[in-house]
Each structure stands twice: as structure tokens, then as C-alpha cells.
Design an enzyme around this catalytic site. Structure first.
Site, PDB file in Angstrom:
ATOM      1  N   GLY A   1      -2.105 -13.524  10.844  1.00 16.43           N
ATOM      2  CA  GLY A   1      -2.854 -14.682  10.425  1.00 16.43           C
ATOM      3  C   GLY A   1      -3.987 -15.127  11.323  1.00 16.43           C
TER       4      GLY A   1
ATOM      5  N   LYS B   1       6.172  -1.795  17.156  1.00 22.07           N
ATOM      6  CA  LYS B   1       5.815  -2.872  16.233  1.00 22.07           C
ATOM      7  C   LYS B   1       7.044  -3.285  15.435  1.00 22.07           C
ATOM      8  CE  LYS B   1       2.274  -4.148  12.818  1.00 22.07           C
ATOM      9  NZ  LYS B   1       1.096  -3.659  12.062  1.00 22.07           N
TER      10      LYS B   1
ATOM     11  N   GLY C   1      -5.835  -8.509  11.132  1.00 21.10           N
ATOM     12  CA  GLY C   1      -5.601  -7.656   9.973  1.00 21.10           C
ATOM     13  C   GLY C   1      -6.262  -8.200   8.732  1.00 21.10           C
TER      14      GLY C   1
ATOM     15  N   ILE D   1       0.828  -1.204   0.000  1.00 19.35           N
ATOM     16  CA  ILE D   1       0.000   0.000   0.000  1.00 19.35           C
ATOM     17  C   ILE D   1       0.861   1.253   0.000  1.00 19.35           C
ATOM     18  CG2 ILE D   1      -1.808   1.270   1.208  1.00 19.35           C
ATOM     19  CD1 ILE D   1      -2.733  -1.354   0.016  1.00 19.35           C
ATOM     20  N   GLY D   2       1.973   1.198   0.723  1.00 18.85           N
ATOM     21  CA  GLY D   2       2.859   2.356   0.764  1.00 18.85           C
ATOM     22  C   GLY D   2       2.447   3.420   1.768  1.00 18.85           C
TER      23      GLY D   2
ATOM     24  N   CYS E   1       9.846   1.279   8.888  1.00 18.84           N
ATOM     25  CA  CYS E   1      10.029   2.316   7.873  1.00 18.84           C
ATOM     26  C   CYS E   1      11.521   2.600   7.693  1.00 18.84           C
ATOM     27  CB  CYS E   1       9.330   3.609   8.292  1.00 18.84           C
ATOM     28  SG  CYS E   1       7.571   3.420   8.602  1.00 18.84           S
TER      29      CYS E   1
ATOM     30  N   ASN F   1       5.197  -7.151  12.191  1.00 17.70           N
ATOM     31  CA  ASN F   1       4.768  -6.599  10.912  1.00 17.70           C
ATOM     32  C   ASN F   1       4.729  -7.723   9.869  1.00 17.70           C
ATOM     33  OD1 ASN F   1       4.173  -4.594   8.916  1.00 17.70           O
ATOM     34  ND2 ASN F   1       5.358  -3.121  10.086  1.00 17.70           N
ATOM     35  N   THR F   2       4.415  -7.381   8.629  1.00 22.02           N
ATOM     36  CA  THR F   2       4.311  -8.391   7.573  1.00 22.02           C
ATOM     37  C   THR F   2       5.680  -8.937   7.174  1.00 22.02           C
ATOM     38  OG1 THR F   2       4.343  -6.624   5.933  1.00 22.02           O
ATOM     39  CG2 THR F   2       2.189  -7.420   6.641  1.00 22.02           C
TER      40      THR F   2
ATOM     41  N   GLY G   1      -1.643 -12.835   6.702  1.00 18.30           N
ATOM     42  CA  GLY G   1      -2.637 -13.891   6.629  1.00 18.30           C
ATOM     43  C   GLY G   1      -2.144 -15.203   7.219  1.00 18.30           C
TER      44      GLY G   1
END
Length: 314
Positions: free
Chosen positions: A255, A168, A276, A74-75, A133, A199-200, A224
Site C-alpha cells: 500500500g 517473502k 507494487g 495473475i497466477g 506458493c 505478500n498480498t 494497495g
């Protein structure tokens, strides 16, 4: 479905009616999910990550689905701090659950400015710091560099008057000499009050017909069910090797699509769980997970869910 007192959870002194939290970037800017679910029966909602300046995010396509989750790039699209202060902050008090403010940025000064603004909002008592980030000065993620991480958290925490700070972290430390436990210790020793794990996971999808990346950004973050067992291990590591003895609360995210997933996180050491990608599949996932956890606590013979935190038998 009334919320049971068995599910009351505590995050560094902040009480949540349930341990179920809607994760940043998946629940709208603030309270939009109330149109499709009952936020009054959810423990908290995390705002979309706010940056100092508005961001349009990456070009489309920026989401693709996999067999066991989704990849997004998404950015950090968001309206920026000025719009947050003008249009979003005044609405926080009307949200029928706790609100956690999410912060992202490229510089320490950006993070500090947003943290100060959120700290001034009466009904935001907890901030989640997205440290995945890149630091514009080094190119490394803040969360991958212990020195930069310590400097960032120290600067942010010193500006807060009432708000608790959760950090996070990224799930990936491969290629660095640091484990996630090392970074968790730095986060807390520098002024954090709790941890969000994680985070992902960096990932990529390719269109086999065009031979081009599916996402415009080439790579993105995998979320997920595919990452759930990975995060369970990381939560257990951080809890057993550091957070348990230090009394540090953990929010686990990765997930959760059913109550069993959330229960695993609780047993591994999490005091709260975030949903999420599961909310994309079914906006009422949070309610289903809450109901399942309530029944599980009773079945386990516990009077409160906090009795089960970190109680995995190994």
C-alpha cells in the site's frame, strides 16, 4: 532529481542508493519501467517471479480494482527458467539500478534450480523467495508450514555462493498455531538473510449483477492502500520482537502510494520499502516517494534514513 546520500540503505550487506524498491510482478520482467520512470533514481527493481517451467497464469479476468486497492490472481505468469537464462539474465548488467531476483515454485527442487541460475548472474546479489506458493507434496503454502519452510530455505541457501536471500512471507497466519514472528525466526534460522513483509492478503470480489466472482480464479490477493495499516503492524511486530535484536533487515511492501506510507514502514522497522500496486496507479510513484523521503529525513534532523529505522515511539 539526484539521489541523496541520506537515503543510502543496506540490506544484509547489499547497498541500495535509496530504500525504494519496485516490487515483483508490478515492474515488468526486468527493466521495462525505465520507459516511464527513472530506474537510476530507484534503489532496486525486483524481477517478475520466475518459475522453472513457463506459466501462462490464470484465465482473464485476473485483476479487479476495489475502492482502496486491487485484487489480482495473475497466477505467476512468466516465461520460465530457460527463457530467463537466455533472454533476461544477459540484460541484468545494463539495468541502471540494483536487481533483485524473485523465485517461485511448487517443489524444493524447482526453487533450488532457479536460485542457482540467479546466483550465477553477476549483477544479481539478492534473491527474494516467494514462499506463498503451495507445496505440491502437502498442499500447504511453504510459508505456512514451519517444517516445509525450514527445509526449503535450507536447501536454497546452501546452494548460494554470493547472493543474499530474503524470504517473502504471507500476512495471514490465522488458523495456524504460528505467528508471523515465529515464521520469520524459522526463515532466518534456516539460512535467510532478511525478510520481505508481506505478500498480498487473500480476498474476493463478486459481480452483484451476475452474482459470479469477478476473477476467473474466484479469489486473489488484495494489495494497495487497504492493506497498508495491516502490514505496518506486522513489520513492527517482527522488528520489535525479533529482527531488531537479531540485526535482520526487513523490506516492507503493502500500500505505498506516497512518501508518508514509506516513512511509516521505516519507523516500524523496515530498512527498505517496495512499491507494487502504487506503480499501476502512477508509474512515477517511486520517484515521488524517494523525493518525499529525502525531505523527511532532513526535517527529522537525521543524517541518514537508517537512523530512523524502527524509531517509532511506543
Amino acid at each position: 532529481m539526484p539521489t541523496s546520500s541520506r537515503l543510502t540503505s543496506n540490506l544484509a550487506g547489499i547497498s541500495l542508493r535509496t530504500p525504494v524498491v519496485l516490487a515483483a510482478g508490478t515492474a515488468g520482467m526486468l527493466d521495462e519501467m525505465n520507459d516511464v520512470t527513472k530506474l537510476s533514481q530507484i534503489g532496486a527493481v525486483v524481477t517478475k517471479s520466475i518459475t522453472k517451467e513457463p506459466r501462462e497464469g490464470n484465465a482473464f479476468p485476473r485483476i479487479t480494482f476495489t475502492r482502496a486497492g486491487m485484487i489480482n490472481a495473475i497466477g505467476l505468469a512468466n516465461p520460465g527458467l530457460e527463457t530467463f537464462n537466455r533472454d533476461i539474465a544477459p540484460r541484468v548488467a545494463s539495468v541502471p539500478t540494483s536487481v533483485i531476483g524473485s523465485i517461485a515454485g511448487d517443489t524444493i527442487e524447482d526453487y533450488v534450480a532457479i536460485a542457482q541460475a540467479m546466483d550465477a548472474v553477476e549483477n544479481i546479489n539478492l534473491i527474494e523467495l516467494n514462499v506463498s506458493c503451495p507445496n505440491v507434496h502437502s498442499g500447504l503454502e511453504f510459508g505456512a508450514d514451519p517444517g516445509a519452510l525450514a527445509e526449503l530455505i535450507g536447501a536454497v541457501s546452501s546452494t548460494l555462493n554470493k547472493t543474499k536471500l530474503f524470504v517473502k512471507l504471507s500476512p495471514i497466519t490465522v488458523g495456524t498455531p504460528h505467528t508471523i514472528v515465529d515464521l520469520a525466526k524459522v526463515a532466518i534460522e534456516s539460512g535467510g538473510h532478511g525478510l520481505t513483509l508481506t505478500n498480498t492478503v487473500p480476498a474476493m470480489g463478486i459481480d452483484v449483477h451476475t452474482r459470479k466472482p469477478i476473477l476467473s480464479n474466484t479469489t486473489g490477493g488484495l494489495s494497495g492502500p487497504a492493506i497498508h495499516p495491516i502490514v505496518v503492524r506486522l513489520v513492527h511486530m517482527v522488528y520489535s520482537q525479533f529482527a531488531k535484536d537479531a540485526g535482520i533487515p526487513i523490506m516492507a511492501v503493502g500500500g505505498v502510494t506516497r512518501w508518508h506510507d514509506a516513512a511509516e514502514f521505516i519507523l516500524a522497522g523496515a530498512s527498505a520499502v517496495q512499491i507494487g500496486a502504487g506503480s499501476f496507479a502512477n508509474p512515477r510513484t517511486g520517484l515521488k516517494v524517494t523525493k518525499g523521503l529525502d525531505r523527511w529525513v532532513t526535517k527529522m534532523g537525521a543524517s541518514t534514513i537508517t537512523e530512523l529505522v524502527g524509531s517509532v515511539i511506543v
